[in-house]
Write a protein that holds these residues in place. Structure first.
Motif, PDB file in Angstrom:
ATOM      1  N   GLU A  72     -10.758  -4.930   7.205  1.00 49.28           N
ATOM      2  CA  GLU A  72      -9.511  -4.581   6.498  1.00 49.28           C
ATOM      3  C   GLU A  72      -9.842  -4.448   5.232  1.00 49.28           C
ATOM      4  O   GLU A  72     -10.394  -4.772   4.811  1.00 49.28           O
ATOM      5  N   MET A  73      -8.959  -3.467   4.626  1.00 45.60           N
ATOM      6  CA  MET A  73      -8.644  -3.162   3.535  1.00 45.60           C
ATOM      7  C   MET A  73      -7.323  -3.167   2.912  1.00 45.60           C
ATOM      8  O   MET A  73      -6.690  -2.960   3.773  1.00 45.60           O
ATOM      9  N   GLY A  74      -6.815  -3.909   1.679  1.00 46.12           N
ATOM     10  CA  GLY A  74      -5.582  -3.407   1.099  1.00 46.12           C
ATOM     11  C   GLY A  74      -4.913  -1.979   0.468  1.00 46.12           C
ATOM     12  O   GLY A  74      -6.534  -1.543  -0.371  1.00 46.12           O
ATOM     13  N   ASP A  75      -3.670  -1.838   0.592  1.00 48.85           N
ATOM     14  CA  ASP A  75      -3.083  -1.118  -0.887  1.00 48.85           C
ATOM     15  C   ASP A  75      -3.459  -0.874  -2.196  1.00 48.85           C
ATOM     16  O   ASP A  75      -3.596   0.043  -3.396  1.00 48.85           O
ATOM     17  N   SER A  76      -3.746  -2.356  -2.650  1.00 48.76           N
ATOM     18  CA  SER A  76      -3.851  -2.615  -3.857  1.00 48.76           C
ATOM     19  C   SER A  76      -5.175  -4.506  -3.611  1.00 48.76           C
ATOM     20  O   SER A  76      -5.368  -4.162  -2.580  1.00 48.76           O
ATOM     21  N   GLY A  77      -5.962  -4.520  -4.859  1.00 48.75           N
ATOM     22  CA  GLY A  77      -6.565  -5.885  -5.017  1.00 48.75           C
ATOM     23  C   GLY A  77      -8.026  -5.440  -5.492  1.00 48.75           C
ATOM     24  O   GLY A  77      -7.738  -3.714  -5.904  1.00 48.75           O
ATOM     25  N   PRO A  78      -8.502  -6.301  -4.885  1.00 46.51           N
ATOM     26  CA  PRO A  78      -9.746  -5.489  -5.909  1.00 46.51           C
ATOM     27  C   PRO A  78     -10.650  -4.391  -4.941  1.00 46.51           C
ATOM     28  O   PRO A  78     -11.376  -3.189  -5.266  1.00 46.51           O
ATOM     29  N   VAL A  79     -10.560  -3.877  -3.624  1.00 43.19           N
ATOM     30  CA  VAL A  79     -11.174  -2.760  -3.235  1.00 43.19           C
ATOM     31  C   VAL A  79     -10.254  -1.724  -3.427  1.00 43.19           C
ATOM     32  O   VAL A  79     -11.455  -0.361  -3.690  1.00 43.19           O
ATOM     33  N   ALA A  80      -8.895  -1.157  -3.523  1.00 38.68           N
ATOM     34  CA  ALA A  80      -8.582  -0.224  -3.870  1.00 38.68           C
ATOM     35  C   ALA A  80      -8.933  -0.375  -5.082  1.00 38.68           C
ATOM     36  O   ALA A  80      -9.032   1.086  -5.964  1.00 38.68           O
ATOM     37  N   LYS A  81      -9.140  -1.389  -5.764  1.00 39.27           N
ATOM     38  CA  LYS A  81      -9.328  -0.733  -7.551  1.00 39.27           C
ATOM     39  C   LYS A  81     -10.564  -0.288  -8.081  1.00 39.27           C
ATOM     40  O   LYS A  81     -10.577   0.232  -8.418  1.00 39.27           O
ATOM     41  N   SER A  82     -11.416  -0.445  -6.894  1.00 38.32           N
ATOM     42  CA  SER A  82     -12.678  -0.296  -6.651  1.00 38.32           C
ATOM     43  C   SER A  82     -13.122   1.576  -6.701  1.00 38.32           C
ATOM     44  O   SER A  82     -13.823   2.418  -7.012  1.00 38.32           O
ATOM     45  N   ILE A  83     -11.920   2.085  -5.928  1.00 35.95           N
ATOM     46  CA  ILE A  83     -11.799   2.857  -5.635  1.00 35.95           C
ATOM     47  C   ILE A  83     -10.902   4.086  -6.289  1.00 35.95           C
ATOM     48  O   ILE A  83     -11.098   5.002  -6.977  1.00 35.95           O
ATOM     49  N   TYR A  84      -9.884   3.222  -6.693  1.00 40.65           N
ATOM     50  CA  TYR A  84      -9.296   4.036  -7.933  1.00 40.65           C
ATOM     51  C   TYR A  84     -10.263   3.475  -9.556  1.00 40.65           C
ATOM     52  O   TYR A  84     -10.012   5.003  -9.273  1.00 40.65           O
TER      53      TYR A  84
END
Length: 1012
Positions: A810-822
């Protein structure tokens, strides 16, 4: 005397239980006794209903009770307020609030009071629309006449000697009286509808008991004593014995379960009867089947004769005939630059280069134009542009969606499959067959087998609510999503509206929906996710249900590293167990230690997957395969737990498809479904396809509701042309490329967008195509055009996607995982079709201009005009950075300001500027430069380098370690901080800054954003 009364009541209760129909569970004891007591009173007795009364009840009362009340107030389904409404005696007995019905007195009847209450907290049915005034009037009439109940004793039960009741002989009755109370007392707390179904098991329904849970079937009828149910309730180990909480079952209760299983574990038939379709609905359906234009067979239309020599081909003749009938003349032809820009964007999603503009201005004869069309249709850019159109329809996304967003790291393979299929001009009927039933088609090589498996990602890559606690509901929600995708994308029909009831507008009965559902419940979803309420980490990842490429290496199950990890994982588990059992009440320090060990265990399991799971190494495929073939039952009102009769697998009955093969009972039926859809005899498939292509090239479809050809959709503006295109499409081997070529070579496509007073007065929406309708660039086109104009677009095909380095947690819409995608998206200079499209994490460069929804079929995107779009073009880092890059390019190309302006116009507008435009632009640049030179000096910025394939994505030949994200998922990092990447972009000097500002102004103009 009181002893005799109590004995009589007990006898009456038992007789009432015996008299219940087979398959209906018993009432709890308290209402039974009250019902028996009331039944003995003269006031509760009436005569047998007349035939007219019985007919009134069966048609006007019972269906309402069944549809609106039984889910909460019926035997075996709900006992809300201790009230049952499926039996007259129970209704008279009432529940906690008293009798539901007072025969002969509607005003005093609680059921009328609740149905008419203005208080939403008390009005019934709860959480549903109120009953109509006519229905409530029927209930008043029924109660006034004595609340008769055909098929159920209206008089008090006849009292018989107690000796007659010697025990139930019916095994189903044995379940209701002896077994079901054991489940209710000991098991419902963990395995029922109102609670989390532990281990995927429900014991509150016959279906749940038959199905079993994650550990398999509860019963072994061949060896009853070895049944899983008996093993778990009699296990001497308290950690494994059921129930986990509360006292163990007594020896008598275990013996009862054993006797029940030995006798076949008989369960009640909980199948509900569906009310018959009304005569009015049947007549409406029959009329639509015969009269609705879209359900009629596609017919060959004769090309009309026209007076004007303007028409160059058959498409023009169909359009001109409609225009002449309305007295409208076509607009004049577009100028060469406008036509080139239009053609370039429509076919490739990119503007023309200055060299192409110069060449086409010199040579733009019909022969030159045809050669240009053929060259563009053979280009990779064409496949990427038109592949994006299908990805919109296929609701392509790289994660499960919003509830618990789990990445699909292998989804990019389906994206590439679509682009490659468009590049090869795979016939559209074959294209559909591969996506619906690719795993059932013959493959001549391992590579072809992989390709066909990847194609089934069309069914697999939809939104999934992995946080659904009930596995059966999870499956049916996925099936519903697949039905909606298949029927909207290929047929432009809203079949999923028939999940809960017969379709309100189109001739799609609920039985047809579940005929399709049976095909998909017979299909196994191999997306690699499972449902689990409140899961974390790898809990949603199911590696056993993920397909693998033929070249996937075999798991290294015997490696020393794997054995070492297994030992660490087991030690970690034992340590957690020891802490959990160390004290009756855990203190905070112990809880913190357990949390730390849990995170360590999660990291160890991730490391184990990297060694054992080929999918984790990049060899996975999200797709579907054959499951267990079987029909599925109709769900009453769409509720998973309310099963009606089974619906034989099949197809929609709204129209005929001559020659379609019936479902093979030995398979799921997907192959036959695909053939039925892709049949040239299907009246919808070809029409829907050509209408979408027309909409992409003219701004609107011949049928404007491109995703709805049902009765609530639009009528075709030119039905003869639509059928001509459909028959020509099929005759040309379902070739999309040939159809697109024929349309863009038509005279109608080459018209200008200039308006005409008479045409605007008669046809303001341009439905008849008397001019070309301007359209705004889509989000991807706008981004790609800016990158191309700035010289920064990398037109190579990358390997994979930024999302492929994510693990299925599970990943959030914000945070380090989302930041890597952005951040990956921000660094990417490849075409927009290769950007990561994780649901809920839209790349910043696309958000302002109506990017496609990744949750639904989208044949044509919405277009809005809002202030944030202008603000994006003025302030975003992306636009400012590309404006500076183009300014640097212009600066290096010429020292003459006028020449720089001319090149800027060519790169952005695909045309030469007029003399007055050059003067205005030079004045603008001079003013900006003069103002900037007066400001304090600024140091030039360290602009970030443009992304390359090596920076953005690791090719398949590189070390797989490069694909890992720069953080560990097992750390469970909090994902609650804001994400910004605001870089201060500074030109080298005032001259360059002024030129960049001018370029940015061109990007923000309407001429750049719109294609005319």
């Amino acid at each position: 005397m009181s002893i005799l009364i109590r004995s009589a009541l007990r006898v009456s209760a038992l007789l009432l239980a015996v008299s219940l129909p087979s398959g209906v569970g018993l009432l709890p004891m308290q209402p039974v006794v009250r019902a028996a007591a009331l039944a003995s009173e003269p006031s509760s007795t009436v005569s047998v209903p007349t035939p007219e009364q019985a007919d009134f009840f069966e048609k006007r009362i019972r269906p309402v009770l069944s549809q609106s009340c039984y889910s909460c107030h019926s035997t075996g389904k709900g006992f809300s307020g201790h009230l049952h409404l499926d039996d007259r005696n129970a209704i008279l007995a009432g529940g906690k609030s008293g009798p539901a019905v007072v025969p002969g007195n509607p005003a005093a009847s609680l059921i009328i009071q609740r149905l008419t209450s203005s208080d939403l907290d008390h009005r019934m049915p709860k959480d549903d629309d109120p009953l109509s005034a006519n229905v409530i009037a029927d209930f008043r009439t029924w109660i006034s006449d004595g609340a008769y109940w055909p098929g159920n004793s209206n008089a008090a039960p006849e009292t018989k000697p107690a000796a007659v009741v010697s025990g139930p002989a019916d095994p189903v009755e044995f379940f209701a009286r002896k077994v079901k109370p054991i489940f209710a007392d000991h098991c419902y707390a963990c395995h029922a509808a109102d609670t989390k179904p532990a281990a995927g098991l429900r014991v509150d329904t016959a279906l749940g008991l038959r199905t079993g849970g994650h550990s398999g079937s509860l019963f072994n009828l061949a060896k009853p004593d070895e049944s899983l149910l008996l093993k778990r309730v009699s296990d001497p180990d308290q950690k494994h014995r059921m129930p986990k909480e509360g006292p163990a079952l007594s020896a008598t209760e275990i013996a009862t379960l054993r006797e029940w299983i030995r006798n076949g574990a008989c369960l009640p038939d909980e199948t509900e009867k569906l009310p018959p379709m009304s005569a009015a609905v049947e007549q409406k359906y029959d009329r639509l089947r015969h009269e609705h234009w879209a359900f009629r067979p596609v017919t060959h239309r004769a090309v009309p004769a026209v007076k004007n020599k303007w028409a160059e081909g058959n498409i023009d003749r169909f359009l001109l005939a409609s225009l002449e009938a309305k007295g409208i003349s076509p607009a004049r032809d577009a100028d060469p630059e406008t036509l080139l820009r239009r053609l370039r964007f429509d076919l490739t999603g990119l503007e023309a280069t200055p060299e192409e503009v110069a060449e086409f201005r010199k040579h733009h004869t019909q022969r030159d134009y045809t050669a240009l069309v053929d060259r563009l249709l053979e280009s990779r850019q064409y496949a990427e542009r038109w592949g994006r159109h299908w990805l919109d329809v296929a609701r392509y996304g790289e994660s499960t969606g919003p509830s618990r967003n789990v990445p699909y790291p292998h989804a990019w393979r389906y994206r590439d499959y679509v682009i490659d299929s468009v590049a090869k001009d795979v016939p559209y009927d074959r294209f559909l067959m591969e996506q619906i039933a690719g795993d059932l088609l013959t493959a001549e090589s391992p590579a072809e087998k992989d390709r066909l498996a990847i194609a089934t990602g069309f069914l697999a890559l939809g939104v999934k609510d992995v946080n659904q606690r009930f596995e059966a509901r999870f499956q049916m929600d996925n099936v519903d999503e697949q039905i909606d995708t298949v029927t909207r994308s290929t047929l432009a029909m809203t079949a999923s509206c028939a999940r809960c009831h017969d379709h309100k507008f189109d001739p799609i009965p609920q039985r047809d929906y579940y005929a399709l559902a049976g095909i998909l419940t017979s299909t196994a979803d191999y997306t690699g996710v499972r449902s689990l309420m409140g899961g974390a980490g790898l809990a949603y990842y199911d590696p056993k249900h993920l397909l693998l490429l033929s070249a996937a290496p075999k798991p290294a199950r015997d490696s020393e590293d794997l054995k070492h990890l297994d030992a660490e994982i087991e030690a970690n588990r034992l340590a957690i167990d020891a802490l959990q059992n160390s004290k009756p009440v855990l203190d905070q320090a112990t809880k913190d230690r357990i949390s730390s060990l849990s995170r360590t265990g999660e990291r160890l399991r991730e490391q184990r997957l990297e060694l054992e799971d080929p999918a984790t190494l990049g060899y996975g495929i999200h797709g579907v395969v054959e499951g267990t073939p079987s029909d599925t039952s109709i769900r009453v009102r769409g509720v998973e737990e309310r099963h009606g009769p089974a619906a034989p697998r099949g197809f929609l009955t709204a129209f005929e498809v001559p020659g379609a093969k019936p479902v093979n009972p030995q398979q799921s039926g997907r192959l036959e479904l695909a053939g039925w859809i892709a049949s040239p005899q299907n009246p919808l498939t070809a029409r829907v396809a050509v209408n979408r292509i027309w909409a992409h090239l003219f701004g609107q479809g011949i049928v404007t509701s491109v995703d709805n050809f049902g009765s609530k959709g639009d009528q075709p503006s030119n039905p003869d042309l639509l059928d001509y295109l459909a028959t020509d499409f099929i005759a040309n081997g379902w070739s999309q490329r040939k159809l697109i070529r024929a349309i863009v070579l038509s005279h109608a496509y080459r018209l200008s967008a200039n308006s005409d007073p008479r045409g605007y007065e008669i046809d303001p929406a341009n439905r008849l195509v008397w001019r070309h309708s301007p359209r705004r660039l889509e989000a991807e086109e706008l981004r790609d055009a800016i990158l191309l104009a700035s010289g920064q677009l990398d037109e190579r095909k990358p390997v994979g996607s930024a999302a492929m380095k994510l693990r299925m947690v599970e990943m959030g819409d914000s945070g380090p995982v989302a930041k890597s995608i952005y951040d990956d998206a921000d660094r990417c200079n490849f075409r927009s079709i290769y950007l990561p499209v994780v649901r809920g994490i839209t790349p910043r460069s696309l958000t302002a201009f109506d990017p496609v929804s990744q949750s639904f079929v989208t044949g044509q995107r919405n277009v809005t005009t809002v202030p944030t779009q202008a603000l994006f073009l003025l302030n975003s880092n992306f636009v400012r950075r590309q404006a500076l890059a183009e300014a640097e390019l212009l600066d290096h190309s010429s020292q003459d300001v006028d020449e720089r302006i001319r090149l800027a116009y060519l790169r952005t507008y695909n045309r030469e500027p007029g003399r007055s435009e050059i003067v205005q632009a030079r004045q603008f640049i001079d003013r900006i430069q003069e103002a900037l030179e007066k400001e304090p000096s600024r140091a030039p910025s360290d602009a970030p380098p443009a992304a390359s394939s090596a920076d953005y994505l690791a090719p398949e030949s590189t070390d797989r370690d490069n694909m890992k994200p720069p953080f560990e998922y097992g750390d469970m990092l909090e994902q609650n901080h804001l994400i910004f990447n605001d870089q201060d972009i500074r030109p080298a000097n005032a001259e360059e800054a002024a030129l960049a500002t001018f370029v940015q102004a061109l990007f923000a103009s309407a001429e750049f954003q719109f294609v005319r």
